[in-house]
Design a protein around this motif. Sequence first.
Motif, short mmCIF file in Angstrom:
data_model
loop_
_atom_site.label_atom_id
_atom_site.label_comp_id
_atom_site.label_asym_id
_atom_site.label_seq_id
_atom_site.Cartn_x
_atom_site.Cartn_y
_atom_site.Cartn_z
N THR A 74 48.49 -27.86 -4.01
CA THR A 74 49.61 -28.47 -3.33
C THR A 74 49.72 -29.69 -4.60
O THR A 74 48.79 -30.15 -5.17
CB THR A 74 48.97 -29.46 -2.15
OG1 THR A 74 49.06 -28.43 -1.27
CG2 THR A 74 50.15 -30.16 -1.79
N VAL A 75 51.16 -29.71 -5.02
CA VAL A 75 51.73 -30.55 -5.90
C VAL A 75 52.39 -31.41 -5.22
O VAL A 75 53.70 -31.34 -4.39
CB VAL A 75 52.38 -30.02 -7.12
CG1 VAL A 75 52.81 -31.00 -8.13
CG2 VAL A 75 51.54 -28.82 -7.81
N ILE A 76 52.08 -33.02 -5.25
CA ILE A 76 52.85 -33.88 -4.76
C ILE A 76 53.67 -34.70 -5.51
O ILE A 76 52.92 -35.72 -6.34
CB ILE A 76 51.98 -35.07 -3.51
CG1 ILE A 76 51.64 -33.71 -2.51
CG2 ILE A 76 53.02 -35.71 -2.89
CD1 ILE A 76 50.70 -34.86 -1.67
N ASP A 84 50.96 -30.73 5.30
CA ASP A 84 49.68 -31.26 5.31
C ASP A 84 48.98 -31.49 4.18
O ASP A 84 49.16 -30.90 3.21
CB ASP A 84 48.99 -30.03 5.81
CG ASP A 84 49.09 -29.65 7.24
OD1 ASP A 84 49.49 -30.71 8.20
OD2 ASP A 84 48.71 -28.51 7.71
N ILE A 85 48.51 -32.79 4.08
CA ILE A 85 47.77 -33.37 2.92
C ILE A 85 46.44 -32.95 2.77
O ILE A 85 45.54 -33.00 3.25
CB ILE A 85 47.82 -34.92 2.99
CG1 ILE A 85 49.19 -35.41 3.19
CG2 ILE A 85 47.20 -35.34 1.56
CD1 ILE A 85 50.37 -35.07 2.12
N PRO A 86 46.19 -32.41 1.37
CA PRO A 86 44.83 -31.85 1.17
C PRO A 86 43.78 -33.06 1.18
O PRO A 86 43.96 -34.23 1.20
CB PRO A 86 44.86 -31.60 -0.33
CG PRO A 86 46.40 -31.13 -0.54
CD PRO A 86 47.05 -32.09 0.32
N PRO A 87 42.47 -33.04 1.67
CA PRO A 87 41.62 -33.73 1.82
C PRO A 87 41.51 -34.60 0.52
O PRO A 87 41.10 -35.98 0.54
CB PRO A 87 40.26 -33.13 1.98
CG PRO A 87 40.65 -31.64 1.43
CD PRO A 87 41.87 -31.35 1.88
N PRO A 101 42.77 -26.86 2.26
CA PRO A 101 41.51 -26.27 2.75
C PRO A 101 41.32 -24.95 2.73
O PRO A 101 42.45 -23.99 2.58
CB PRO A 101 41.39 -26.61 4.22
CG PRO A 101 42.50 -27.69 4.23
CD PRO A 101 43.42 -27.73 3.09
N GLN A 102 40.02 -24.26 2.42
CA GLN A 102 39.83 -22.91 2.45
C GLN A 102 40.51 -22.15 1.02
O GLN A 102 40.68 -21.23 0.84
CB GLN A 102 40.27 -21.96 3.26
CG GLN A 102 39.25 -22.03 4.85
CD GLN A 102 39.52 -23.29 5.38
OE1 GLN A 102 40.66 -23.67 5.81
NE2 GLN A 102 38.71 -24.10 5.89
N GLY A 103 40.97 -23.37 0.17
CA GLY A 103 41.48 -22.65 -1.09
C GLY A 103 42.87 -21.83 -0.75
O GLY A 103 43.30 -21.19 -1.64
#
Length: 238
Positions: free
Chosen positions: A227-229, A148-151, A221-223
């Motif tokens: 995420t490191v891509i 899932d990609i962070p916003p 989301p919600q901390g």
Amino acid sequence: MKFKAFLTDNGVNLLEKRFLPALDKMGKVCHLFLTREKAYFLHNLLSGEGIQCVAQFHKETLFDDYRISSQNEDCIAFAIDISLLQRAVRSGVSICSEIGAAGSAANRLQIKLVKKLPPNLIQDVPISKPLSRAQGLELQTALDMAQDIPPTLVQVPDLNQLQNFKAVAPSEDRNLSAQTRSERAISRGDAQSVQVSVKHFSKSLQCHLAKPDCAFFGIAPQGACLTVIFQFFIPGTR
């Protein structure tokens, strides 16, 4: 359940010199998840603690003459010791090079799953019992969640600065402490924050050994996590 494929020269180079050394820094064991179209190296996805790592490859990136079949929609997953796999690839490359130097054309490196060791085997790498259908579904669900990609993603221009835990502040903020700059950015809605283990963060940066073209950071989301891509093979960068 069957799998066999030939490693391409590019696949050998990627695994031996870039990705396996980086994955070995994450942990001793990972899951190798093989599907009809992709191969995944998955570290710690079934645990809620510590670093989770996903390395994804299209089959053509690593393999030639790729053949897989199973009763689980042609998916196979098992745990494997990364250092043993790395040693086997390195040894196989050395032996294939010697065969090629002797004038033989049959010097490609083949990987296959076997129950009994054939007499012409160069290296064997022990693996766990393949995951059951239920376990495979659990792994696939964890993989979907991990991807899932962070916003919001922020590109990091220089990984070497992160390796040394350094960052260049904007000129207007250089007289302020890092904490003050962060608090101001969060209050303006220009930034987010999440608490992470420095040990885990430092270990995650070892993925620079795989020589990515660029890196992006984001907060789930919600901390929930950082995420490191790491992105590879961007056209025009090599």
